[in-house]
Design a protein around this motif. Structure first.
Motif, PDB file in Angstrom:
ATOM      1  N   PRO A  21     -11.709  -4.927 -14.865  1.00 15.14           N
ATOM      2  CA  PRO A  21     -12.084  -5.273 -13.486  1.00 15.14           C
ATOM      3  C   PRO A  21     -11.671  -6.700 -13.138  1.00 15.14           C
ATOM      4  O   PRO A  21     -11.650  -7.585 -13.992  1.00 15.14           O
ATOM      5  N   ARG A  67       0.842  -1.204   0.000  1.00 13.77           N
ATOM      6  CA  ARG A  67       0.000   0.000   0.000  1.00 13.77           C
ATOM      7  C   ARG A  67       0.871   1.245   0.000  1.00 13.77           C
ATOM      8  O   ARG A  67       1.919   1.296   0.641  1.00 13.77           O
ATOM      9  N   ASN A 103     -14.086  -3.151  -7.032  1.00 14.89           N
ATOM     10  CA  ASN A 103     -13.217  -1.968  -7.103  1.00 14.89           C
ATOM     11  C   ASN A 103     -11.735  -2.296  -7.214  1.00 14.89           C
ATOM     12  O   ASN A 103     -10.885  -1.435  -6.984  1.00 14.89           O
ATOM     13  N   VAL A 104     -11.422  -3.546  -7.561  1.00 17.63           N
ATOM     14  CA  VAL A 104     -10.032  -3.947  -7.788  1.00 17.63           C
ATOM     15  C   VAL A 104      -9.872  -4.276  -9.268  1.00 17.63           C
ATOM     16  O   VAL A 104     -10.695  -4.994  -9.839  1.00 17.63           O
ATOM     17  N   TYR A 105      -8.792  -3.774  -9.867  1.00 19.36           N
ATOM     18  CA  TYR A 105      -8.594  -3.917 -11.309  1.00 19.36           C
ATOM     19  C   TYR A 105      -7.318  -4.694 -11.597  1.00 19.36           C
ATOM     20  O   TYR A 105      -6.332  -4.609 -10.872  1.00 19.36           O
ATOM     21  N   SER A 156     -14.583   5.180  -1.994  1.00 24.11           N
ATOM     22  CA  SER A 156     -14.020   4.232  -2.943  1.00 24.11           C
ATOM     23  C   SER A 156     -14.172   4.811  -4.349  1.00 24.11           C
ATOM     24  O   SER A 156     -15.098   5.567  -4.619  1.00 24.11           O
ATOM     25  N   ARG A 197      -6.221  -1.041  -6.460  1.00 24.38           N
ATOM     26  CA  ARG A 197      -7.430  -0.368  -5.975  1.00 24.38           C
ATOM     27  C   ARG A 197      -7.036   1.014  -5.463  1.00 24.38           C
ATOM     28  O   ARG A 197      -5.991   1.177  -4.823  1.00 24.38           O
ATOM     29  N   THR A 243      -5.148 -11.148  -5.931  1.00 25.36           N
ATOM     30  CA  THR A 243      -6.330 -11.607  -6.663  1.00 25.36           C
ATOM     31  C   THR A 243      -6.307 -13.091  -6.981  1.00 25.36           C
ATOM     32  O   THR A 243      -7.284 -13.617  -7.525  1.00 25.36           O
ATOM     33  N   GLU A 301      -3.630   0.735  -3.408  1.00 27.84           N
ATOM     34  CA  GLU A 301      -3.459  -0.582  -2.792  1.00 27.84           C
ATOM     35  C   GLU A 301      -3.238  -1.647  -3.860  1.00 27.84           C
ATOM     36  O   GLU A 301      -3.905  -1.643  -4.897  1.00 27.84           O
ATOM     37  N   VAL A 306      -8.462   4.193  -3.171  1.00 30.80           N
ATOM     38  CA  VAL A 306      -9.467   4.656  -2.216  1.00 30.80           C
ATOM     39  C   VAL A 306      -8.968   5.959  -1.598  1.00 30.80           C
ATOM     40  O   VAL A 306      -7.794   6.305  -1.698  1.00 30.80           O
ATOM     41  N   VAL A 341      -3.628  -5.463  -4.393  1.00 36.21           N
ATOM     42  CA  VAL A 341      -4.483  -6.482  -3.767  1.00 36.21           C
ATOM     43  C   VAL A 341      -4.208  -7.848  -4.379  1.00 36.21           C
ATOM     44  O   VAL A 341      -4.047  -7.978  -5.604  1.00 36.21           O
TER      45      VAL A 341
END
Length: 332
Positions: free
Chosen positions: A85, A56, A90-92, A118, A102, A144, A140, A104, A142
């Protein structure tokens, strides 16, 4: 007179059709409406479950500017980055396997994410409130997927906070722009693991029924190696394995087509690893594989097992006695 009255009413209708203004005003008016997000050149990945945050970056933006709006007014958050997506909201997807991005924003003076926006998203004002404009932007990375790679991740995006429509305030849009990339250092996860032998055949031979009854069937040993890429750990990560197949108990695999004509009856295949542990057929029972060596771009693990025919109950009858199973690697 008649025409004048008609014109009067037409003008009145136009006035009533005019959209009502949102009633908003600044608590503290922002001095800037565009902020550059400076992505760090590198970040180190930390352990996280699928859906969790691997790394992050945060950056303070603005100076806790506040906006007051009436109940029902809506602020919109948008983001553009040209990415697809992922399956996580909201994570790509990024160019690195197993890693999504993401963006935010916190609206807390101290930057807590529990009180945030968000992108994309909306904020609907509920009564008189003093929600600050974004105070911190968080980028961020993330997790996946199970396999997690490493490398340069592009983080080019434009995130916008759009004030309620017709608020009449200036500026009406706050923009947060990034054009950077970050090298993600992965010393935690493998990016991929695969066997050099996608299919392993273990010849069981022909066994006399008398040997099965007396539990003196010959053992057949087998092994295979798995290469895992993506990092070079100083201490090899634990690699676990379990199996899937037609099994009612650990270490016992039913024959393919059991109960059908021409298939042996009262027989199963007993399976153990080379340490005498029964092979598990579920994830909770997964057992460790043995690390063998490091190669230029991978860590090599080895599994060794033993298979033999065994009585499974009931009358034993001769016939075809084949079985199949699939191994599953667990390196979460």
């Amino acid at each position: 007179m008649r025409k004048i009255l008609i014109l009067f009413f037409a003008l009145g209708s136009m006035t009533l059709a005019e959209p009502a203004l949102s009633y908003c005003y600044w608590g503290t008016q922002p001095k800037n409406n565009t902020y550059q997000i400076n992505i760090p050149s590198s970040l180190t990945i930390k352990p996280a479950p699928v859906g969790g945050v691997l790394a992050r970056h945060s950056q303070k933006v603005g100076n806790a500017e506040a906006i007051f709006c009436t109940q029902g007014d809506t602020a919109n958050m948008t983001i553009s980055h040209g990415l697809q997506p992922s399956t996580i909201p909201n994570v790509y997807q990024t160019n690195v396997p197993g890693i999504g991005i993401r963006v935010v924003a916190s609206r807390s003076i101290l930057g807590e994410q529990s009180d945030g926006y968000s992108f994309p998203g909306q904020f609907v004002f509920s009564g008189w409130q003093t929600p600050y404009l974004p105070t911190y932007i968080y980028v961020e990375y993330v997790r996946t997927g199970v396999a997690v790679g490493s490398g340069l991740v592009t983080a080019s995006f434009t995130a916008k906070y759009i004030l309620p429509s017709n608020s009449g305030l200036t500026p009406s849009v706050m923009s947060y722009i990034s054009t950077g990339s970050t090298k993600l250092e992965n010393n935690v996860y493998f990016s991929s693991c695969e066997s050099q032998e996608p299919t392993k055949t273990v010849p069981m031979g022909k066994i006399a029924i008398s040997n099965i009854k007396s539990s003196t069937t010959q053992e057949q040993r087998f092994s295979f190696e798995v290469r895992c890429r993506g990092m070079q750990p100083t201490t090899p990560l634990p690699m676990k394995i379990y199996f899937e197949g037609d099994s009612k108990a650990s270490g016992l695999l039913n024959l393919t087509g059991a109960g059908q004509a021409g298939v042996a009856q009262g027989v199963a295949i007993e399976l153990q690893n080379d340490k005498g542990s029964k092979l598990p057929f579920n994830k909770p029972g997964a057992i460790n594989m043995d690390w063998q060596r490091s190669e230029i771009d991978s860590e090599v693990y080895r599994f060794s097992g033993v298979a033999r025919y065994a009585a499974s109950g009931g009358e034993i009858k001769a016939g075809k006695a084949d079985a199949t199973m699939t191994y599953v690697l667990d390196y979460n």
